[in-house]
Scaffold this active site. Structure first.
Site, PDB file in Angstrom:
ATOM      1  N   ASP A   4       1.313 -11.308   7.232  1.00  7.63           N
ATOM      2  CA  ASP A   4       1.868 -10.535   6.113  1.00  7.63           C
ATOM      3  C   ASP A   4       3.258 -10.009   6.450  1.00  7.63           C
ATOM      4  O   ASP A   4       3.946  -9.476   5.584  1.00  7.63           O
ATOM      5  CB  ASP A   4       0.943  -9.377   5.729  1.00  7.63           C
ATOM      6  N   ASN A   5       3.666 -10.147   7.696  1.00  9.14           N
ATOM      7  CA  ASN A   5       5.007  -9.724   8.087  1.00  9.14           C
ATOM      8  C   ASN A   5       5.895 -10.923   8.385  1.00  9.14           C
ATOM      9  O   ASN A   5       6.862 -10.818   9.142  1.00  9.14           O
ATOM     10  CB  ASN A   5       4.937  -8.809   9.318  1.00  9.14           C
ATOM     11  N   ASP A  58      -2.056   7.056   2.900  1.00 11.27           N
ATOM     12  CA  ASP A  58      -1.483   8.066   2.008  1.00 11.27           C
ATOM     13  C   ASP A  58      -0.291   7.538   1.209  1.00 11.27           C
ATOM     14  O   ASP A  58       0.272   8.257   0.379  1.00 11.27           O
ATOM     15  CB  ASP A  58      -1.078   9.323   2.799  1.00 11.27           C
ATOM     16  N   GLY A  59       0.114   6.306   1.503  1.00 13.79           N
ATOM     17  CA  GLY A  59       1.218   5.712   0.744  1.00 13.79           C
ATOM     18  C   GLY A  59       2.595   6.226   1.145  1.00 13.79           C
ATOM     19  O   GLY A  59       3.589   5.883   0.513  1.00 13.79           O
ATOM     20  N   LYS A 111       9.966   1.796   0.435  1.00 18.58           N
ATOM     21  CA  LYS A 111       8.825   1.886   1.368  1.00 18.58           C
ATOM     22  C   LYS A 111       8.541   3.365   1.614  1.00 18.58           C
ATOM     23  O   LYS A 111       9.448   4.098   2.009  1.00 18.58           O
ATOM     24  CB  LYS A 111       9.209   1.171   2.665  1.00 18.58           C
ATOM     25  N   GLY A 160       0.805  -1.208   0.000  1.00 19.44           N
ATOM     26  CA  GLY A 160       0.000   0.000   0.000  1.00 19.44           C
ATOM     27  C   GLY A 160       0.844   1.266   0.000  1.00 19.44           C
ATOM     28  O   GLY A 160       0.342   2.362  -0.222  1.00 19.44           O
ATOM     29  N   ARG A 161       2.131   1.094   0.300  1.00 20.49           N
ATOM     30  CA  ARG A 161       3.019   2.264   0.277  1.00 20.49           C
ATOM     31  C   ARG A 161       4.423   1.839  -0.116  1.00 20.49           C
ATOM     32  O   ARG A 161       5.409   2.397   0.325  1.00 20.49           O
ATOM     33  CB  ARG A 161       3.038   2.943   1.631  1.00 20.49           C
ATOM     34  N   ARG A 173      15.091  -0.532   0.707  1.00 18.62           N
ATOM     35  CA  ARG A 173      15.541  -1.718   1.424  1.00 18.62           C
ATOM     36  C   ARG A 173      15.773  -2.881   0.468  1.00 18.62           C
ATOM     37  O   ARG A 173      15.321  -2.873  -0.682  1.00 18.62           O
ATOM     38  CB  ARG A 173      14.587  -2.081   2.559  1.00 18.62           C
TER      39      ARG A 173
HETATM   40  P1  AMP Z   1       2.648  -2.702   7.977  1.00 18.85           P
HETATM   41  O1  AMP Z   1       1.980  -2.352   9.274  1.00 18.85           O
HETATM   42  O2  AMP Z   1       3.684  -1.699   7.551  1.00 18.85           O
HETATM   43  O3  AMP Z   1       3.147  -4.094   7.926  1.00 18.85           O
HETATM   44  O4  AMP Z   1       1.509  -2.551   6.864  1.00 18.85           O
HETATM   45  C1  AMP Z   1       0.319  -3.300   6.849  1.00 18.85           C
HETATM   46  C2  AMP Z   1      -0.475  -2.956   5.599  1.00 18.85           C
HETATM   47  O5  AMP Z   1      -0.870  -1.581   5.623  1.00 18.85           O
HETATM   48  C3  AMP Z   1       0.291  -3.127   4.294  1.00 18.85           C
HETATM   49  O6  AMP Z   1      -0.614  -3.548   3.325  1.00 18.85           O
HETATM   50  C4  AMP Z   1       0.802  -1.731   4.014  1.00 18.85           C
HETATM   51  O7  AMP Z   1       1.050  -1.521   2.651  1.00 18.85           O
HETATM   52  C5  AMP Z   1      -0.381  -0.887   4.496  1.00 18.85           C
HETATM   53  N1  AMP Z   1       0.031   0.465   4.891  1.00 18.85           N
HETATM   54  C6  AMP Z   1       0.709   0.842   5.994  1.00 18.85           C
HETATM   55  N2  AMP Z   1       0.892   2.181   6.027  1.00 18.85           N
HETATM   56  C7  AMP Z   1       0.309   2.680   4.903  1.00 18.85           C
HETATM   57  C8  AMP Z   1       0.157   3.984   4.340  1.00 18.85           C
HETATM   58  N3  AMP Z   1       0.644   5.076   4.951  1.00 18.85           N
HETATM   59  N4  AMP Z   1      -0.499   4.100   3.169  1.00 18.85           N
HETATM   60  C9  AMP Z   1      -0.999   3.027   2.548  1.00 18.85           C
HETATM   61  N5  AMP Z   1      -0.886   1.778   3.011  1.00 18.85           N
HETATM   62  C10 AMP Z   1      -0.239   1.583   4.177  1.00 18.85           C
HETATM   63 MG    MG Z   2       3.958  -5.259   6.706  1.00 19.40          MG
END
Ligand code: AMP
Ligand code: MG
Length: 479
Positions: free
Chosen positions: A252-253, A125-126, A113, A92-93, A176
Site C-alpha cells: 500500500d506504500n 483517530d484519523g 494527511k 484512514g486519516r 501533500r
Molecule cells: P501508513 O502506515 O501511514 O502507511 O498507514 C497504513 C494504514 O493505516 C493506512 O490505511 C492509513 O490510513 C492507516 N492509518 C495510519 N494511521 C492512522 C490513524 N491515526 N488513524 C486512522 N488510520 C490510520
Molecule cells: Mg501508507
C-alpha cells in the site's frame, strides 16, 4: 487556490472512478494555522498568489473547509503489510481534496494527511502529530532535491488540537502533492474482492493518467506492469544510491506513478550497513537497506497478480507466463539502474566491465569499517585522500586524466550530496518544533537538505553522522 483563493480543480478520480472511493470531508480543526508552506511548489501549482498566512488557506489545507470545486474523498486500498494481506486499509486519516493541472499541464493530487477519521479508519483517530508531519516535509523535500521521484510537501498546518501519541502531542495536517495516490494496494483491493470491472476501470485510468502512450499497445495491461516495474526499479536504485531506508515497503506504500510515498519510519543511513533497519517494528529486517531490491520484486509480483485477468482474459496460464517473464526481469532491471547510480557516485562517466568488482570491493570496505556513507562519497568528490585502501588505485585509474578527470569531478559533485536529513539533526529539529514551538532549526535543516550539493560555510555539523556514542536512531510507524 488562484489569486481569489480558489483551486482550479479538475477531479478525474472522483469523476471516473465512482465506487473506488468514499466521498468524505475533513474534521473541523479548532484553530488551524499554516506553520510552513512550500513557496516554490505553490508557484508550480499556480498558487503563488495565495496568502498562506490567512485563516482561509489554513482552513482549506487542514481539511476543515472544503474549497469550491473540490470533491474530497477517501480512497479505498488494500495491502500486504510485512508480508500479510490486509484486504481493507484505505485512507484512514487522509483525504484526496481534488486534482489540479500544474503550470506544466501535469495532473497533481492535492492530498491531506491527518485530516480526521474516515470509513477506513478502523481503530485509528484519523489524526497526525506535528513531529511526523514536519519529518515528512524534511525527508520528502530532501528526496526531491536529490532528484528522487517523491510526493511533495505543500504545507504543514497546525490544527490547534492536542492528540494522544506517546503522551499528548500537537496535532497537524500535511498537505501533500503527488502525480497520483494510486498504489499497488489500490489494485489489490479490487482484485481481492473479485471486482473485475472496477479493476479494469482502475487500470485504464492509471494508464491514461500516467502512461497514455501505452493505450495503443496490443496488451496495454502487460505494458502497464512493465512500466511500473521500470519506474519502481529506477526508484529503488536511487534510494540505494543515497542510502535511504523506506522502512515500510508494504504494497500500500508502493505507487503506480513511481513516486516515493508515505514517509513513516524511514531514515538515511550514516555508517554504511547493508543490514540497516531503523523501524521499531521491523524485527526480522524485512525492509532492511539491502533487502529493498528483493522486496521491490516481491511487491511487483503482488501487483502482477492483480493484473492477470486483464493480461490474458480467460487464459490464466498464459497470463501467469507473461507476467512471470516480466517479474523475472526485475533483478536485472534494478541492477542496471543501480549500477548507473553507483557509477555516477564514483565519477565513472563511461561503463567498464569490471566496474561491479570495483564497486562491490569498495562497498565491502565501507561496510567493514562502518564508514559514513554520504560523507565518504563527498570526501571522494572533494578528492581528499582517504588513505590507500586496496581499491583506491583501481578507482584512480578508472577516472583517467585531464578532461576525463574534470568530467568525473563534475559528475560526482552532482551525485554526491553534502547534506542529507541526518537522523540526529531531524530529531533535533522536530524536538525544537514540538517542545519549544521553535521552527527555526526545522527551517535551517530544510534549507540545507533542499540544496544538498551547495556547501554552506559554518554548517559542518550538518555534514557528518551523529557524534560517537549517540543512541541509535529508532523510527516509529503510525505516528
Ligand atoms: P501508513 O502506515 O501511514 O502507511 O498507514 C497504513 C494504514 O493505516 C493506512 O490505511 C492509513 O490510513 C492507516 N492509518 C495510519 N494511521 C492512522 C490513524 N491515526 N488513524 C486512522 N488510520 C490510520
Ligand atoms: Mg501508507
Amino acid at each position: 487556490m488562484d489569486s481569489d483563493g480558489h483551486f482550479k480543480f479538475d477531479n478525474s478520480y472522483a469523476r471516473e472512478l465512482e465506487g473506488l472511493y468514499v466521498p468524505w470531508k475533513g474534521a473541523i480543526a479548532p484553530a488551524p494555522a499554516v506553520l510552513w508552506h512550500n513557496a516554490e511548489l505553490a508557484a508550480e501549482l499556480s498558487l503563488g498568489a495565495v496568502d498562506f498566512g490567512s485563516f482561509e488557506a489554513a482552513s482549506i489545507l487542514s481539511g476543515s473547509r472544503s474549497p469550491d470545486g473540490a470533491s474530497p474523498l477517501a480512497q479505498a486500498y488494500a495491502g500486504h503489510q510485512f508480508g500479510g494481506f490486509s484486504p481493507q486499509l484505505g485512507d484512514g486519516r487522509a483525504l484526496l481534496v481534488g486534482e489540479i493541472l500544474d503550470r506544466n499541464g501535469q495532473r497533481r493530487d492535492i492530498h491531506l494527511k491527518g485530516s480526521g477519521r474516515t470509513p477506513f479508519s478502523r481503530g485509528g483517530d484519523g489524526k497526525a502529530a506535528l513531529g511526523p508531519v514536519l519529518r515528512e516535509v524534511l525527508i520528502a523535500e530532501a528526496m526531491h532535491a536529490l532528484s528522487i521521484p517523491t510526493t511533495r510537501a505543500l504545507a504543514a498546518v497546525a490544527t490547534g488540537e492536542d492528540i494522544a501519541r506517546d503522551g499528548i502531542q500537537p496535532g497537524a495536517v500535511l498537505a501533500r502533492v503527488a502525480a497520483s495516490h494510486i498504489r499497488v494496494g489500490t489494485f489489490q483491493f479490487f482484485a481481492a474482492r473479485g471486482e473485475h470491472e472496477k479493476l479494469r476501470k482502475l487500470a485504464d485510468y492509471a494508464i491514461a493518467r500516467h502512461m497514455p502512450e501505452l493505450t495503443a499497445r496490443d496488451n496495454p495491461y502487460l505494458a502497464l506492469l512493465t512500466a511500473v516495474i521500470d519506474r519502481q526499479a529506477a526508484l529503488i536504485a536511487k534510494w540505494m544510491g543515497v542510502g535511504f531506508v523506506h522502512g515500510v515497503m508494504n504494497t500500500d506504500n508502493m505507487t503506480i506513478s513511481g513516486e516515493t510515498i508515505d514517509y513513516g519510519p524511514c531514515a538515511f543511513i550514516d555508517a554504511y550497513d547493508p543490514g540497516a533497519v531503523f523501524s521499531s517494528i521491523d524485527h526480522g529486517g524485512r525492509y532492511a537497506f539491502n533487502n529493498q531490491p528483493a522486496i521491490l520484486q516481491w511487491n511487483l509480483a503482488r501487483f502482477a497478480e492483480t493484473l492477470l485477468d486483464l493480461i490474458a482474459p480467460g487464459d490464466h496460464d498464459a497470463a501467469v507466463r507473461l507476467a512471470t517473464e516480466e517479474i523475472n526481469l526485475v533483478p536485472e532491471k534494478f541492477h542496471a539502474c543501480w549500477l548507473a547510480e553507483m557509477r555516477g557516485k564514483f565519477g565513472l562517466v563511461t561503463a567498464a566491465d569490471d566496474d561491479e568488482t570495483l564497486i562491490a570491493g569498495i562497498l565491502g570496505w565501507l561496510a567493514a569499517g562502518r564508514v559514513d556513507y554520504t560523507g565518504f562519497f563527498r570526501t571522494l568528490t572533494d578528492a581528499v585522500s582517504v588513505g590507500e585502501p586496496p581499491w583506491f588505485e583501481h578507482w584512480q585509474a578508472r577516472l583517467g586524466e585531464g578532461a576525463d578527470r574534470t568530467a568525473a569531478a563534475r559528475l560526482m559533485q552532482q551525485r554526491n550530496p553534502i547534506y542529507i536529513p541526518r537522523n540526529h539533526k531531524v530529531e533535533e529539529a522536530l524536538r525544537a518544533a514540538v517542545q519549544q514551538n521553535d521552527l527555526a532549526p526545522f527551517r535551517q535543516l530544510l534549507d540545507l537538505v533542499t540544496h544538498p550539493y551547495e556547501q554552506v560555510p559554518g554548517m559542518e555539523e550538518f555534514e557528518g553522522p551523529a557524534p560517537e556514542g549517540s543512541a541509535p536512531c529508532v523510527t516509529y510507524c503510525g505516528t
